[in-house]
Design a protein around this motif. Structure first.
Motif, PDB file in Angstrom:
ATOM      1  N   VAL A 263      25.434  -0.979   3.586  1.00  0.00           N
ATOM      2  CA  VAL A 263      24.474  -1.838   3.672  1.00  0.00           C
ATOM      3  C   VAL A 263      24.258  -1.574   2.523  1.00  0.00           C
ATOM      4  CG1 VAL A 263      21.405  -1.875   3.684  1.00  0.00           C
ATOM      5  CG2 VAL A 263      23.112  -1.081   5.754  1.00  0.00           C
ATOM      6  N   VAL A 264      24.790  -0.166   1.168  1.00  0.00           N
ATOM      7  CA  VAL A 264      24.954  -0.144  -0.099  1.00  0.00           C
ATOM      8  C   VAL A 264      25.537  -0.777  -0.535  1.00  0.00           C
ATOM      9  CG1 VAL A 264      25.637   1.079  -1.864  1.00  0.00           C
ATOM     10  CG2 VAL A 264      24.406   2.162   0.444  1.00  0.00           C
ATOM     11  N   GLU A 265      26.754  -1.207  -0.248  1.00  0.00           N
ATOM     12  CA  GLU A 265      27.794  -2.520  -0.810  1.00  0.00           C
ATOM     13  C   GLU A 265      27.557  -3.758  -0.576  1.00  0.00           C
ATOM     14  OE1 GLU A 265      31.503   0.497  -0.800  1.00  0.00           O
ATOM     15  OE2 GLU A 265      31.711  -1.409   0.698  1.00  0.00           O
ATOM     16  N   TYR A 266      27.266  -4.267   1.270  1.00  0.00           N
ATOM     17  CA  TYR A 266      26.639  -5.821   1.352  1.00  0.00           C
ATOM     18  C   TYR A 266      25.420  -5.464   1.570  1.00  0.00           C
ATOM     19  CZ  TYR A 266      31.968  -5.269   3.152  1.00  0.00           C
ATOM     20  OH  TYR A 266      32.979  -5.070   2.252  1.00  0.00           O
ATOM     21  N   GLY A 267      24.776  -5.102   1.285  1.00  0.00           N
ATOM     22  CA  GLY A 267      23.162  -5.560   1.373  1.00  0.00           C
ATOM     23  C   GLY A 267      22.499  -6.222   2.919  1.00  0.00           C
ATOM     24  N   VAL A 268      22.595  -7.872   2.338  1.00  0.00           N
ATOM     25  CA  VAL A 268      21.432  -7.542   4.186  1.00  0.00           C
ATOM     26  C   VAL A 268      22.668  -8.216   4.965  1.00  0.00           C
ATOM     27  CG1 VAL A 268      20.049 -10.291   5.110  1.00  0.00           C
ATOM     28  CG2 VAL A 268      19.395  -8.751   2.639  1.00  0.00           C
TER      29      VAL A 268
ATOM     30  N   MET B  68      25.300  -7.121 -10.263  1.00  0.00           N
ATOM     31  CA  MET B  68      26.218  -5.905 -10.101  1.00  0.00           C
ATOM     32  C   MET B  68      27.567  -6.213  -9.363  1.00  0.00           C
ATOM     33  SD  MET B  68      25.949  -2.293  -9.981  1.00  0.00           S
ATOM     34  CE  MET B  68      24.938  -1.754 -11.393  1.00  0.00           C
ATOM     35  N   TRP B  69      28.176  -6.943  -9.170  1.00  0.00           N
ATOM     36  CA  TRP B  69      29.210  -6.640  -8.334  1.00  0.00           C
ATOM     37  C   TRP B  69      30.636  -5.553  -8.006  1.00  0.00           C
ATOM     38  CZ3 TRP B  69      28.172  -8.520  -3.654  1.00  0.00           C
ATOM     39  CH2 TRP B  69      29.256  -8.722  -2.826  1.00  0.00           C
ATOM     40  N   SER B  70      31.580  -5.137  -6.955  1.00  0.00           N
ATOM     41  CA  SER B  70      32.537  -4.541  -7.062  1.00  0.00           C
ATOM     42  C   SER B  70      33.605  -5.130  -7.836  1.00  0.00           C
ATOM     43  CB  SER B  70      33.012  -4.325  -6.012  1.00  0.00           C
ATOM     44  OG  SER B  70      33.250  -5.564  -4.953  1.00  0.00           O
ATOM     45  N   PRO B  71      34.969  -4.730  -8.795  1.00  0.00           N
ATOM     46  CA  PRO B  71      36.255  -5.240  -9.225  1.00  0.00           C
ATOM     47  C   PRO B  71      36.641  -5.799  -8.471  1.00  0.00           C
ATOM     48  CG  PRO B  71      35.784  -3.054  -9.373  1.00  0.00           C
ATOM     49  CD  PRO B  71      35.070  -2.985  -8.709  1.00  0.00           C
ATOM     50  N   ALA B  72      37.241  -7.084  -8.455  1.00  0.00           N
ATOM     51  CA  ALA B  72      38.172  -8.022  -7.739  1.00  0.00           C
ATOM     52  C   ALA B  72      39.158  -7.332  -6.884  1.00  0.00           C
ATOM     53  CB  ALA B  72      38.567  -9.701  -8.683  1.00  0.00           C
ATOM     54  N   GLY B  73      39.611  -6.823  -6.964  1.00  0.00           N
ATOM     55  CA  GLY B  73      41.292  -6.654  -6.944  1.00  0.00           C
ATOM     56  C   GLY B  73      40.294  -5.429  -5.490  1.00  0.00           C
TER      57      GLY B  73
ATOM     58  N   GLN C  74      21.935  -8.218  -1.901  1.00  0.00           N
ATOM     59  CA  GLN C  74      23.318  -8.543  -2.273  1.00  0.00           C
ATOM     60  C   GLN C  74      24.335  -7.738  -1.778  1.00  0.00           C
ATOM     61  OE1 GLN C  74      24.611 -10.610  -5.381  1.00  0.00           O
ATOM     62  NE2 GLN C  74      24.105  -9.251  -6.886  1.00  0.00           N
ATOM     63  N   GLY C  75      23.688  -5.996  -2.084  1.00  0.00           N
ATOM     64  CA  GLY C  75      23.882  -4.888  -2.135  1.00  0.00           C
ATOM     65  C   GLY C  75      25.322  -5.340  -3.579  1.00  0.00           C
ATOM     66  N   ILE C  76      25.767  -3.877  -3.673  1.00  0.00           N
ATOM     67  CA  ILE C  76      26.779  -3.710  -5.360  1.00  0.00           C
ATOM     68  C   ILE C  76      27.856  -4.554  -5.608  1.00  0.00           C
ATOM     69  CG2 ILE C  76      25.116  -1.004  -5.169  1.00  0.00           C
ATOM     70  CD1 ILE C  76      27.675  -0.001  -4.483  1.00  0.00           C
ATOM     71  N   GLY C  77      28.134  -4.700  -3.589  1.00  0.00           N
ATOM     72  CA  GLY C  77      29.147  -5.466  -4.197  1.00  0.00           C
ATOM     73  C   GLY C  77      30.489  -4.870  -2.771  1.00  0.00           C
ATOM     74  N   ALA C  78      31.463  -5.361  -2.524  1.00  0.00           N
ATOM     75  CA  ALA C  78      32.857  -4.930  -0.728  1.00  0.00           C
ATOM     76  C   ALA C  78      33.412  -3.569  -1.922  1.00  0.00           C
ATOM     77  CB  ALA C  78      33.387  -5.757  -0.810  1.00  0.00           C
ATOM     78  N   GLY C  79      33.086  -2.764  -1.641  1.00  0.00           N
ATOM     79  CA  GLY C  79      34.270  -1.443  -1.782  1.00  0.00           C
ATOM     80  C   GLY C  79      33.908  -1.005  -3.398  1.00  0.00           C
ATOM     81  N   GLY C  80      32.600  -1.386  -4.052  1.00  0.00           N
ATOM     82  CA  GLY C  80      31.866  -1.068  -4.854  1.00  0.00           C
ATOM     83  C   GLY C  80      31.130   0.230  -4.916  1.00  0.00           C
ATOM     84  N   TRP C  81      31.084   1.086  -3.995  1.00  0.00           N
ATOM     85  CA  TRP C  81      30.429   2.286  -4.060  1.00  0.00           C
ATOM     86  C   TRP C  81      31.363   3.200  -5.074  1.00  0.00           C
ATOM     87  CZ3 TRP C  81      26.716   5.499  -1.801  1.00  0.00           C
ATOM     88  CH2 TRP C  81      26.554   6.514  -2.059  1.00  0.00           C
ATOM     89  N   ASN C  82      32.445   3.629  -4.748  1.00  0.00           N
ATOM     90  CA  ASN C  82      33.113   4.593  -6.388  1.00  0.00           C
ATOM     91  C   ASN C  82      32.857   4.122  -7.375  1.00  0.00           C
ATOM     92  OD1 ASN C  82      33.948   5.672  -4.388  1.00  0.00           O
ATOM     93  ND2 ASN C  82      35.907   4.664  -4.234  1.00  0.00           N
TER      94      ASN C  82
ATOM     95  N   TRP D 196      20.436   5.567  -1.346  1.00  0.00           N
ATOM     96  CA  TRP D 196      18.938   4.679  -0.806  1.00  0.00           C
ATOM     97  C   TRP D 196      18.137   4.402  -1.987  1.00  0.00           C
ATOM     98  CZ3 TRP D 196      17.520   3.011   3.239  1.00  0.00           C
ATOM     99  CH2 TRP D 196      18.032   3.777   4.482  1.00  0.00           C
ATOM    100  N   GLN D 197      18.646   5.075  -3.327  1.00  0.00           N
ATOM    101  CA  GLN D 197      18.081   4.673  -4.810  1.00  0.00           C
ATOM    102  C   GLN D 197      18.882   2.828  -4.858  1.00  0.00           C
ATOM    103  OE1 GLN D 197      18.348   7.343  -8.108  1.00  0.00           O
ATOM    104  NE2 GLN D 197      19.557   8.806  -6.203  1.00  0.00           N
ATOM    105  N   MET D 198      20.236   3.227  -4.739  1.00  0.00           N
ATOM    106  CA  MET D 198      21.021   1.754  -5.090  1.00  0.00           C
ATOM    107  C   MET D 198      20.776   0.681  -3.182  1.00  0.00           C
ATOM    108  SD  MET D 198      25.820   2.792  -5.233  1.00  0.00           S
ATOM    109  CE  MET D 198      25.346   4.731  -4.489  1.00  0.00           C
TER     110      MET D 198
END
Length: 644
Positions: A271-276, A1-6, A236-244, A227-229
């Motif tokens: 931490v959620v978005e960028y992981g390690v 899973m990763w955030s949209p490219a933009g 790797q986290g969910i991706g830069a800016g992927g929270w919303n 914390w669940q995410m």
């Protein structure tokens, strides 16, 4: 899973600018620049505070704020986070002058900053400012050379008295801002800066502050989702800016997922978005602060005045960074440009002041080994500037279009304007231009959906909702809105299909009851609509969705009238009169007419009571009209003082 490219690209640009500013601060500042930089930050905050207080006291609208007083930030929380971040600098400047006259301007500015911060009522920032005051006091007690940090005793006493009296005086001036007064009526926030501070900090010991539907309860739900995410995407986290984009999947079903656009906890979101990588950034920051504190605290106890003085300034920066950390635990300082770049400046100053950093010299600039990284930084900076310009253009077009639609929807006289269609089409064109720049940033469109409904632009609203769901498919609120748009367009099969998917995925979603009500009413199933409305109007709140609450109450009344459910119709009118004071007279008048009609030839005591309430709540012109329209039997029964 990763955030949209933009979204990821925007995040890359943000971090590139932070890095460039940090490197710039690291390579251009000297230790003796510290006071000049502190003065610049202090007076910038004074200017912003004057604007904020003009908003608070006078309702100044030069810079519209969704949550006043927001100065130029548009939101009081972002503004308060900046004031808190610079609070230690202003505090340090205010107490180190050696004469009363030289200290007067600085302390007056500091007093204005304090009152502006108090007027926001932002609890995290207020707590951070209190912490900064305590920390600076402890720092004073720790150092051997107190004259380095403090004024002479007489000047110090005069400064404390002056600040106290100024804050007491300015903090007692009541607000005339309509938004502030509404906050006081609805949420008991207070009308002066002192009241606002006392009530907001006092709320921390009240049980309702921590309820599920409170602002803290909503943020706590977001932190639980974070914390669940983290558990599901630890590396790797969910991706830069992927929270919303991702967080709606992890939110409680009964929560309004529109309410949390960010985590409101910067370390957690990092931490959620960028992981390690996020963990490493937090660890590095902790190590830097620990190292700087240990090194400079020992120097503060040194017998050498020079060493103690050199150690004092980095400790002020350390306290400022800790204050930013405090506000970041329940705020968004890394998502506001001013505090974001202030962080970079602080880090650069801290490295310059407390570490033996290596500066780049002219001979080094011509070496190939040094030129490559500088070119890379230059490219990153250029890319960051380009992205920022595009982001400004996107924000301008979308907000311009959304604001125009909201203006058209809230101004009935504009709808009869010959240029109405042109203004509406221009608003849609602006929104489309913005989405052409950053198509993934569709959440800003959500406030415009209600305006489109008021303008009966259901087709266009549906188009934008589908764009939102294309990028954030898990946003339950948008799915419910899509059901309502399909119902308004009489596409009941499509509406039912979407509704079924929502019920299977999130059966407790907070938007489901109103969505079912709208669908039942539009299908002209008035019995079902009345039953659904009756169950909801007893616990309806205006909250942050006043249009939705008004729709529910008004259309419950209409549905009940259609099936002759008089009790429900009267109950809806009573709720309408209670929640909307400006509609009280009209609501009680409708109730009186209904009760009088039901009584037929008899005089209804309930109708008399409702007529009295309508007359009591009406204006002079409304009262005259009500009296003229009174049935003769009721005119004779009502007290003379009610019909004067």
């Amino acid at each position: 899973m990763w955030s949209p490219a933009g979204t990821a690209l925007v995040e890359a640009g943000r971090w590139a600018l932070i890095t460039a500013i940090l490197l710039l601060a690291l390579n251009t500042t000297r230790r003796n620049y510290f006071e000049s930089i502190a003065q610049a930050m202090h007076w910038a905050c004074v200017a912003l505070s004057v604007l904020a207080l003009a908003q608070f006291w006078l309702g100044l609208e030069w810079f519209p704020a969704r949550a006043a007083p927001g100065s130029t930030f548009g939101n009081r929380n972002f503004f308060a986070e900046l004031l808190a971040a610079t609070f230690p600098l202003s505090l340090w400047l205010s107490f180190r002058r050696q004469t009363i006259i030289s200290n007067l301007r600085t302390t007056l500015g500091f007093s204005i900053i304090i009152v502006a911060l108090m007027s926001t009522g932002t609890r995290a920032a207020l707590i951070a400012a209190i912490f900064a005051t305590i920390a600076m006091t402890v720092l004073l007690a720790y150092t051997k050379h107190k004259s380095l940090m403090l004024s002479k005793p007489l000047v110090l006493l005069a400064t404390i008295i002056f600040i106290s009296l100024t804050v007491l005086g300015l903090g007692s001036i009541p607000s005339t801002n309509d938004d502030i007064l509404r906050d006081d009526i609805e949420m008991k926030f207070g009308r002066t800066a002192i009241e606002r501070t006392a009530k907001r900090l006092g709320s921390l010991v009240q049980a309702d502050t921590y309820e599920e539907d409170s602002s803290f309860g909503i943020r706590r739900a977001g932190w639980s989702a974070a914390w669940q995410m983290i558990q599901k995407h630890p590396i790797q986290g969910i991706g830069a800016g992927g929270w919303n984009n991702v967080s709606p999947l992890y939110m409680p079903e009964q929560l309004d997922t529109q309410a949390i656009w960010m985590a409101h906890n910067e370390p957690l979101q990092l931490v959620v978005e960028y992981g390690v990588v996020g963990w490493m950034a937090l660890l590095s920051s902790g190590v830097l602060l620990t190292f700087a504190s240990a090194r400079n605290l020992s120097r503060l106890r040194s017998e050498s005045r020079v060493k103690a003085f050199q150690a004092l300034r980095p400790m002020v920066i350390v306290i400022s960074l800790i204050v930013m950390g405090v506000t970041s635990l329940s705020g968004l300082p890394l998502h506001a440009a001013a505090t974001c770049y202030l962080l970079a400046i602080y880090l650069g100053l801290l490295l310059t002041s407390s570490c033996k950093t290596r500066k780049f010299t002219l001979p080094q600039m011509v070496s190939l080994g040094a030129l490559v990284p500088r070119l890379a930084v230059l490219c990153l900076l250029t890319a960051g500037i380009a992205i920022s310009i595009q982001a400004i253009r996107f924000d301008y077009y979308v907000r311009q279009g959304v604001g125009a639609l909201q203006g058209l929807a809230e101004s009935p006289q504009l709808r009869s304007n010959p240029k109405f269609a042109e203004l509406r089409d221009h608003a849609f064109s602006d929104i489309d231009k913005g989405l052409g720049i950053y198509p993934e940033h569709t959440l800003l469109l959500m406030p415009a959906i209600g305006s489109m409904v008021k303008l009966n632009e259901y087709d266009q609203a549906l188009v934008y909702l589908q764009k939102i769901l294309a990028h954030i498919p898990h946003l339950t609120d948008a799915q419910c809105q899509e059901v309502q748009m399909q119902a308004n367009l009489k596409r009941f099969d499509a509406a039912e299909a979407i509704l079924s998917r929502i019920e299977r995925a999130r059966p407790q979603a907070v938007c489901l009851p109103i969505t079912k009500f709208v669908l039942a009413y539009k299908r002209e199933d008035f019995l079902e609509a009345t039953n659904l409305g009756k169950a909801q109007i007893e616990k309806v709140k205006i909250g942050n969705r006043p249009d939705e609450a008004r729709y529910l109450v008004d259309y419950t009344y209409r549905a009940a009238i259609r099936i002759s459910d008089w009790d429900t119709a009267l109950k809806a009118l009573a709720v309408r009169a209670t929640l909307w004071p400006e509609l009280k007279a009209g609501s009680w008048l409708l109730a009186a007419r209904l009760q009088a009609g039901l009584a037929q030839s008899r005089i209804s005591p309930e109708a008399i009571d409702s007529y009295k309430k309508a007359l009591s709540a009406s204006t002079t012109s409304e009262r005259q009209q009500i009296i003229r329209d009174l049935p003769p039997t009721y005119r004779d029964v009502l007290q003379p003082n009610q019909t004067k």
